[in-house]
Design a protein around this motif. Structure first.
Motif, PDB file in Angstrom:
ATOM      1  N   VAL A 211      45.587  38.870  29.885  1.00  0.00           N
ATOM      2  CA  VAL A 211      46.617  40.131  30.505  1.00  0.00           C
ATOM      3  C   VAL A 211      45.547  41.222  31.141  1.00  0.00           C
ATOM      4  O   VAL A 211      46.235  41.853  31.844  1.00  0.00           O
ATOM      5  CB  VAL A 211      47.549  40.469  29.560  1.00  0.00           C
ATOM      6  CG1 VAL A 211      48.333  41.256  30.040  1.00  0.00           C
ATOM      7  CG2 VAL A 211      48.373  39.300  29.269  1.00  0.00           C
ATOM      8  N   LYS A 212      44.780  41.682  30.491  1.00  0.00           N
ATOM      9  CA  LYS A 212      43.946  42.831  30.761  1.00  0.00           C
ATOM     10  C   LYS A 212      43.285  42.759  32.540  1.00  0.00           C
ATOM     11  O   LYS A 212      43.267  43.624  33.100  1.00  0.00           O
ATOM     12  CB  LYS A 212      42.600  43.029  29.809  1.00  0.00           C
ATOM     13  CG  LYS A 212      43.064  43.816  28.728  1.00  0.00           C
ATOM     14  CD  LYS A 212      42.015  44.091  27.754  1.00  0.00           C
ATOM     15  CE  LYS A 212      42.450  44.745  26.401  1.00  0.00           C
ATOM     16  NZ  LYS A 212      41.445  45.085  25.577  1.00  0.00           N
ATOM     17  N   LYS A 213      43.187  41.144  32.652  1.00  0.00           N
ATOM     18  CA  LYS A 213      42.667  40.763  34.069  1.00  0.00           C
ATOM     19  C   LYS A 213      43.746  40.812  34.930  1.00  0.00           C
ATOM     20  O   LYS A 213      43.634  41.284  36.066  1.00  0.00           O
ATOM     21  CB  LYS A 213      41.928  39.751  33.883  1.00  0.00           C
ATOM     22  CG  LYS A 213      41.065  39.164  35.091  1.00  0.00           C
ATOM     23  CD  LYS A 213      39.939  39.814  35.312  1.00  0.00           C
ATOM     24  CE  LYS A 213      38.936  39.433  36.373  1.00  0.00           C
ATOM     25  NZ  LYS A 213      37.442  40.008  36.227  1.00  0.00           N
ATOM     26  N   ASN A 214      44.833  40.376  34.435  1.00  0.00           N
ATOM     27  CA  ASN A 214      46.154  40.228  35.515  1.00  0.00           C
ATOM     28  C   ASN A 214      47.218  40.629  34.661  1.00  0.00           C
ATOM     29  O   ASN A 214      47.545  39.876  33.779  1.00  0.00           O
ATOM     30  CB  ASN A 214      45.969  38.740  35.719  1.00  0.00           C
ATOM     31  CG  ASN A 214      47.112  38.270  36.742  1.00  0.00           C
ATOM     32  OD1 ASN A 214      48.102  39.231  37.047  1.00  0.00           O
ATOM     33  ND2 ASN A 214      46.869  37.420  37.716  1.00  0.00           N
ATOM     34  N   LYS A 215      48.037  41.740  35.057  1.00  0.00           N
ATOM     35  CA  LYS A 215      49.021  42.298  34.442  1.00  0.00           C
ATOM     36  C   LYS A 215      50.386  41.580  34.822  1.00  0.00           C
ATOM     37  O   LYS A 215      51.157  41.566  34.111  1.00  0.00           O
ATOM     38  CB  LYS A 215      49.245  43.816  34.766  1.00  0.00           C
ATOM     39  CG  LYS A 215      48.238  44.750  34.658  1.00  0.00           C
ATOM     40  CD  LYS A 215      48.140  44.838  32.874  1.00  0.00           C
ATOM     41  CE  LYS A 215      47.070  45.637  32.779  1.00  0.00           C
ATOM     42  NZ  LYS A 215      46.542  46.256  31.420  1.00  0.00           N
ATOM     43  N   LYS A 216      50.332  40.595  35.771  1.00  0.00           N
ATOM     44  CA  LYS A 216      51.379  39.834  35.884  1.00  0.00           C
ATOM     45  C   LYS A 216      51.653  38.577  35.291  1.00  0.00           C
ATOM     46  O   LYS A 216      52.776  37.941  35.346  1.00  0.00           O
ATOM     47  CB  LYS A 216      51.364  39.380  37.599  1.00  0.00           C
ATOM     48  CG  LYS A 216      51.467  40.405  38.593  1.00  0.00           C
ATOM     49  CD  LYS A 216      51.618  39.993  40.021  1.00  0.00           C
ATOM     50  CE  LYS A 216      50.313  38.965  40.592  1.00  0.00           C
ATOM     51  NZ  LYS A 216      50.374  38.483  41.780  1.00  0.00           N
ATOM     52  N   LEU A 217      50.670  38.124  34.498  1.00  0.00           N
ATOM     53  CA  LEU A 217      50.667  37.127  33.777  1.00  0.00           C
ATOM     54  C   LEU A 217      51.852  36.733  32.686  1.00  0.00           C
ATOM     55  O   LEU A 217      52.738  35.748  32.516  1.00  0.00           O
ATOM     56  CB  LEU A 217      49.510  36.537  32.871  1.00  0.00           C
ATOM     57  CG  LEU A 217      48.220  36.416  33.852  1.00  0.00           C
ATOM     58  CD1 LEU A 217      46.903  36.250  32.911  1.00  0.00           C
ATOM     59  CD2 LEU A 217      48.266  35.363  34.992  1.00  0.00           C
TER      60      LEU A 217
END
Length: 709
Positions: A211-217
């Motif tokens: 989630v830190k890499k992609n907030k949309k997950l």
């Protein structure tokens, strides 16, 4: 052949069931440690490598045999001449899986160069085994490996494999080399790696890393239309669910197109007792209280039917009531933490004013204090959530209420006995007291039918009491007919013995009879039965069981009482130490212990005689319905009470006699015998005294039907 295979697949392979068939056979092969033979991309060992070839040949034959006997005649004909399990599997997939070709062609990333199959096979094994060094070496040599789907059938990426296996360090290594878009890649089931991590393990750090890499997950939809944040609660991973919710985009979550997903999130949070999450989301969007979720239920309905847990014991209730928590502060903390993306911890903390003894109990977990404290905290959150939902239902008009499932929620809550929910809904919407279910029964008739005393008591606090008691359902049953029905509700199982259950049913009938108007007593339903006639018919079996239980109990106790009468009567004329030959008086007449012996002997004799008479009265009773209301329970209570007294007095009499005969010189022997004599009294208390207390409370305590609103 079909019967031999019942333990592998439910149906033999044909042209219509390949997907289900392949799942069943694959699961079986994996359980037998044979799947690597089918999935392997390596060449089989050569015959000259005798040991390796022999091992491979044995596993290959076992896997091939399992595949062969899982096929129908047509499918078997396709692989009859094949000696390789892998080749047989691939052939069947090509012939019978209509989706395999399209799945392999719609994504170029599935394709791996032929000269790299063996390397990717080792890469896959390193990911599964958690070999971080081998993983780093491979992605250094092949940087694009993090974007390829390295399993041909499940189409999983390296991140899928590592996340499923739960290897946090490898996941961190892979995510570091991936772009945010790479984390959105799906496997053959339409799951992103975060979804796979939620389904197969509950490692919070793996989810946090992605989630830190992609907030949309957290709010991405899978093929089934489920968000990872919802899935986490659905799989009861509450810590992960709270984290995903705290970092999810609230703007995306409460978009008009996503409201059903937000409602589903509230539902799953309620089911897992994470009321803090449900309350926070409901405060952001109150409309969600009556929004239908993916299952066509609303959060109001979920809150109504969600189980509330087992009743507390009396000492647990005392602890529960003594705990003081600042509810406003709790709700404020929930809103602050979730609004500021602060990690919500599943562990409870002390809130508000809690006295020192409770703090000590919390620290050392005395008497399960932490569990009871958490129950109190959850209930505070539940009450706040219920208030919020009730405020929202106030805004609805009759048409909107009829289109929602609020009425269904009210009736199901009444059936399950969720008093707080029913009370709050009726206070917020008094008009709902005159609503009806599919059988045209009002909520109080349902409360009577399912024996929910607290909910029925609310009838004394509503303005439509007269209308409610005069109502008749589709079968022309009035409220008193509902008391005559017998469905054996679950709460009846908590009452000991059929006789006391019959007493409880009679108490219900008498209580409802005192509330309804006189015309209902003789009113007949569609079966031409009055309430009393319906009661008699419905409770015929319970009446017979109650009579049998009473007679068996009375017979057993009569035998014990008669033995005590015989023993204590004989003991009166065989005094310890005997009589003086000159005077005829007992030798221990001047001993104080002798007086204790005589008194306890007399008490035991008289009380056991009384007990026998009471039990004889039970055995000769007519066993009419109304006898179970007070007459029979009263006799049973007196009989058990006097029997207990006679046993206790008999033991005292025995101890006094032993003490006199042994004297002071053998006091230790007397002490030992007296200690042993307490065992039968203790056993009787443990086995029968609770029943005596239950009979007393069910017969003489204040009515279980409170009259306060």
């Amino acid at each position: 052949m079909g019967r031999q295979l019942g333990f592998i697949v439910r149906e033999l392979l044909d042209k219509k069931n390949y997907l289900d068939w392949s799942v069943g056979v694959k699961t079986y092969l994996m359980g037998e440690d044979l799947w690597d033979i089918v999935e392997s991309m390596d060449e089989p060992p050569k015959p000259k490598d005798r040991h390796a070839f022999k091992y491979w040949r044995s596993k290959n034959a076992s896997a091939l045999h399992a595949i062969q006997i899982s096929c129908n005649t047509d499918a078997f004909s396709k692989i009859r001449d094949m000696t390789s399990a892998k080749k047989a599997w691939d052939t069947l997939e090509k012939e019978f899986n209509s989706e395999s070709e399209s799945e392999s062609e719609d994504d170029d990333e599935v394709k791996i160069p032929n000269d790299q199959y063996q390397q990717y096979e080792r890469f896959h094994k390193a990911l599964q085994d958690g070999d971080r060094n081998a993983t780093k070496e491979f992605i250094t040599q092949y940087p694009d490996a993090v974007r390829k789907k390295i399993t041909t059938r499940t189409r999983m990426t390296a991140l899928h494999v590592a996340a499923t296996a739960g290897h946090t360090e490898i996941v961190e290594t892979l995510v570091e080399k991936m772009s945010p878009e790479d984390l959105e890649m799906e496997d053959s089931s339409g799951n992103i790696a975060l979804t796979a991590a939620i389904i197969y393990n509950a490692d919070f750090k793996i989810a946090e890393c992605m989630v830190k890499k992609n907030k949309k997950l957290p709010t991405m939809l899978d093929q089934e239309g489920t968000m990872p944040v919802v899935l986490a609660f659905q799989y009861c991973h509450t810590e992960m669910g709270r984290y995903l919710y705290s970092v999810a985009s609230m703007e995306d979550l409460i978009l008009p197109d996503n409201l059903k997903h937000a409602a589903e999130l509230i539902d799953q949070a309620i089911i897992t007792k994470c009321h803090d999450v449900a309350l926070h989301l409901l405060q952001l969007c109150p409309l969600l209280a009556t929004t239908f979720d993916l299952s066509e239920n609303t959060p109001v309905y979920t809150l109504a039917v969600c189980p509330r847990g087992r009743p507390l014991k009396f000492w647990q209730k005392w602890i529960y009531e003594s705990i003081v928590i600042d509810g406003d502060r709790v709700i404020k903390e929930i809103y602050t933490k979730l609004s500021t993306n602060t990690k919500m911890n599943s562990d409870t903390e002390l809130h508000g004013e809690v006295w020192s003894l409770q703090s000590v109990a919390m620290h050392f977990d005395i008497l399960g204090f932490k569990k009871i404290y958490k129950m109190k905290l959850v209930h505070i959150q539940y009450s706040a959530l219920l208030r919020q939902m009730c405020e929202e239902t106030k805004k609805l008009n009759k048409t909107q209420i009829s289109r929602s499932d609020i009425i269904d929620a009210l009736f199901d809550a009444a059936e399950e006995g969720h008093f707080e929910f029913v009370e709050s809904i009726l206070k917020s919407n008094p008009d709902l007291a005159e609503s009806y279910d599919e059988s045209s029964r009002n909520v109080f008739m349902v409360a009577v039918q399912y024996r929910q005393a607290k909910i029925f008591s609310l009838i004394h606090g509503v303005g439509s009491k007269l209308s409610a008691t005069n109502h008749v359902d589709d079968d022309r049953n009035n409220m008193l007919h509902m008391a005559g029905l017998f469905l054996p509700p679950p709460q009846l199982d908590r009452i000991s013995g059929a006789a006391l259950q019959m007493q409880s049913e009679l108490q219900w009938f008498k209580e409802v009879e005192s509330v309804v108007p006189p015309w209902t007593h003789g009113h007949t339903n569609n079966e031409a039965l009055t309430p009393r006639q319906l009661f008699t018919r419905e409770h015929k079996q319970l009446l017979s069981a109650g009579e049998k239980w009473m007679k068996e109990t009375a017979t057993s106790c009569t035998v014990v009482g008669a033995l005590i009468v015989t023993i204590m009567f004989a003991a009166t004329f065989t005094l310890p130490g005997g009589n003086d030959e000159k005077t005829g008086y007992p030798k221990f007449l001047d001993d104080k212990t002798f007086i204790l012996f005589i008194i306890s002997d007399a008490i035991s004799l008289f009380s056991s005689t009384t007990s026998v008479l009471m039990f004889l009265g039970i055995l000769t009773s007519t066993y009419a319905q109304d006898d179970f209301l007070k007459s029979l329970p009263r006799k049973l209570m007196i009989g058990l009470g006097t029997l207990f007294l006679s046993i206790a007095a008999m033991m005292i009499s025995f101890c006094a006699a032993v003490s006199m005969m042994l004297g002071d010189n053998n006091s230790w022997v007397a002490f030992l015998i007296i200690s042993l004599s307490s065992i039968p009294v203790t056993l009787f208390v443990l086995m029968q005294f609770p029943l005596l207390i239950e009979i007393y409370l069910s017969t003489y305590r204040p009515s279980i039907f409170g009259r306060k609103p």
